[in-house]
Design an enzyme around this catalytic site. Structure first.
Site, PDB file in Angstrom:
ATOM      1  CD1 TRP A 153      -3.304  -1.273   0.557  1.00 24.89           C
ATOM      2  CD2 TRP A 153      -2.171  -2.069   1.814  1.00 24.89           C
ATOM      3  NE1 TRP A 153      -3.650  -2.534   0.754  1.00 24.89           N
ATOM      4  CE2 TRP A 153      -2.882  -3.418   1.113  1.00 24.89           C
ATOM      5  CE3 TRP A 153      -0.806  -2.881   2.570  1.00 24.89           C
ATOM      6  CZ2 TRP A 153      -3.902  -4.846   1.736  1.00 24.89           C
ATOM      7  CZ3 TRP A 153      -0.876  -4.330   2.621  1.00 24.89           C
ATOM      8  CH2 TRP A 153      -2.061  -4.988   2.450  1.00 24.89           C
ATOM      9  CG  HIS A 181      -6.378  -0.597   3.150  1.00 25.33           C
ATOM     10  ND1 HIS A 181      -6.418  -2.428   3.458  1.00 25.33           N
ATOM     11  CD2 HIS A 181      -6.141  -0.013   4.168  1.00 25.33           C
ATOM     12  CE1 HIS A 181      -5.761  -2.106   4.982  1.00 25.33           C
ATOM     13  NE2 HIS A 181      -5.354  -1.112   5.211  1.00 25.33           N
ATOM     14  NE  ARG A 207      -3.590   1.060  -2.372  1.00 23.30           N
ATOM     15  CZ  ARG A 207      -4.717  -0.685  -2.431  1.00 23.30           C
ATOM     16  NH1 ARG A 207      -4.105  -0.809  -2.861  1.00 23.30           N
ATOM     17  NH2 ARG A 207      -5.544  -0.928  -1.601  1.00 23.30           N
ATOM     18  CD  GLN A 221     -10.018  -0.326  -1.203  1.00 17.36           C
ATOM     19  OE1 GLN A 221     -10.177  -0.750   0.234  1.00 17.36           O
ATOM     20  NE2 GLN A 221      -9.395  -0.875  -1.794  1.00 17.36           N
ATOM     21  CB  VAL A 265      -7.564 -12.259   5.150  1.00 16.97           C
ATOM     22  CG1 VAL A 265      -8.945 -11.019   5.653  1.00 16.97           C
ATOM     23  CG2 VAL A 265      -6.825 -12.184   4.200  1.00 16.97           C
ATOM     24  CB  ALA A 309     -12.467  -8.327   6.388  1.00 14.75           C
TER      25      ALA A 309
END
Ligand code: FA5
Length: 341
Positions: A153, A181, A207, A221, A265, A309
């Site tokens: 990122w 994000h 970004r 997003q 995740v 998620a």
């Protein structure tokens, strides 16, 4: 002479009464009062008359001239007024004027559509700050300082003097950034709420990277987060497939779930879709089961709860749905583009 004057007066007044358009009336005024009119000729010939005749006739001619001028002017005024009122009246037989009204931006439209679909699946819509602290954007999401994963990122950091005034409100005031994000809202929401819940978080992200046909420096997003007991990837698969089927309507749609890596995740997946007969696989979102360390960070017991998620890019989805070739068109401000939606 008396008779002539009356005749002039009568025919002028008849003409004044009869004529209904201001333009025609102007013409007639010239005929009766202009330089070549009978009345003007008579006035001109006064000089050839004897003084007595002149005295007798002169005032009469002048009076008639004034009277006719008044009648003309009055009639002209009345006609102009009634003509302009006529113009203001609605003529239903005329073709109408096209009314141009404001327009909802295609991205707002897509966002609204996405929200409606998730609302129908019992999700809530929440929003978060665009200026974030390092803790929520990275640390709490299991992206430690100096970890190579942070390079996924590219970040706009805020200068210290720009953030001084906001320090009191922010957990980790020394480092603020424009969120890269919508995932930090996972942390913010779980810090304040207990499971079970299901939310989506639409919002603008930033970004620091080069732009091209599929990359912008600011884009949107939609984050999704569902946490409860005994949740599995199967629940995720159901929700996501359901969403895309509703979003793309009657089009035939195929799914592919590819293993991927995001620090927050485990396991992580990337979702691709294939629409109709195009035969092209398109990547539409990153996702996965919420990492134990994320639950730790918000004070949940990772042995008690599970959840999934996901994060999807709004522009990319709009580009697929409307066959838009370049992401930069959304921000071009070009009305020829915007008006197509
Ligand atoms: C993320 O941002 C993760 N937060 C997504 C996530 C959430 C994963 C929850 C797991 C769990 P990624 O960097 O891949 O992942 O961005 C997600 C989506 O944003 C991409 O699939 C793409 O659609 C869109 N996107 C990314 N970079 C850009 C860009 N520069 N311009 C436009 N869209 C972009």
């Amino acid at each position: 002479m008396e008779f002539d004057l009356n005749k002039i007066k009568k025919s002028a007044q008849e003409a004044i009464e009869e004529l209904a358009s201001p333009e025609k009336l102007e013409e007639i005024k010239i005929k009766f009062l202009g330089r070549k009119s009978e009345l003007t000729e008579l006035l001109r010939s006064l000089k050839d008359l004897s003084i007595e005749e002149r005295r007798k006739l002169g005032p009469k001619l002048q009076e008639l001239k004034k009277e006719l001028e008044r009648s003309f002017d009055k009639r002209l005024k009345d006609l102009r007024i009634s003509h302009s009122t006529l113009r203001e009246r609605i003529d239903v037989t005329k073709p109408g004027h096209k009314i141009t009204s404001g327009h909802i931006h295609p991205l707002s439209k897509i966002e609204e559509e996405i929200e409606q679909i998730f609302l129908s699946m019992n999700f809530s819509v929440v929003e978060g700050p665009e200026v974030e602290d390092e803790y929520h954007n990275f640390d709490a999401l299991n992206i430690p300082k100096d970890h190579p994963a942070r390079e996924m990122w590219d970040t706009f950091w805020l200068r210290q003097n720009e953030i001084k005034n906001q320090k009191s409100k922010i957990k980790n005031p020394e480092k603020l950034l424009l969120r890269t994000h919508t995932s930090p809202m996972q942390i913010r929401y779980m810090e304040k709420n207990n499971p079970p819940f299901q939310i989506i978080v639409p919002g603008r992200v930033f970004r620091y990277e080069a732009t091209d046909a599929s990359h912008e420096i600011n884009f949107y997003q939609v984050e999704g987060l569902m946490v409860g007991k005994d949740m599995s990837l199967a629940n995720f698969k159901f929700v996501v497939e359901e969403f895309f089927k509703k979003f793309f309507g009657s089009q035939k749609i195929e799914f592919r779930f590819r293993p991927s890596y995001f620090p927050f995740v485990e396991p992580g997946v990337e979702v691709d879709i294939k629409l109709g007969k195009s035969g092209k696989w398109l990547e539409v979102m990153g996702a996965g089961m919420v990492h134990r360390k994320v639950f730790d960070a918000v004070g949940y017991n990772p042995n008690d709860v599970t959840g999934f998620a996901f994060g999807l890019g709004l522009e990319r989805l709009a580009m697929i749905k409307y066959k838009i070739p370049d992401i930069r068109l959304f921000y071009s401000g070009d009305l020829r583009f915007i008006k197509q939606f």
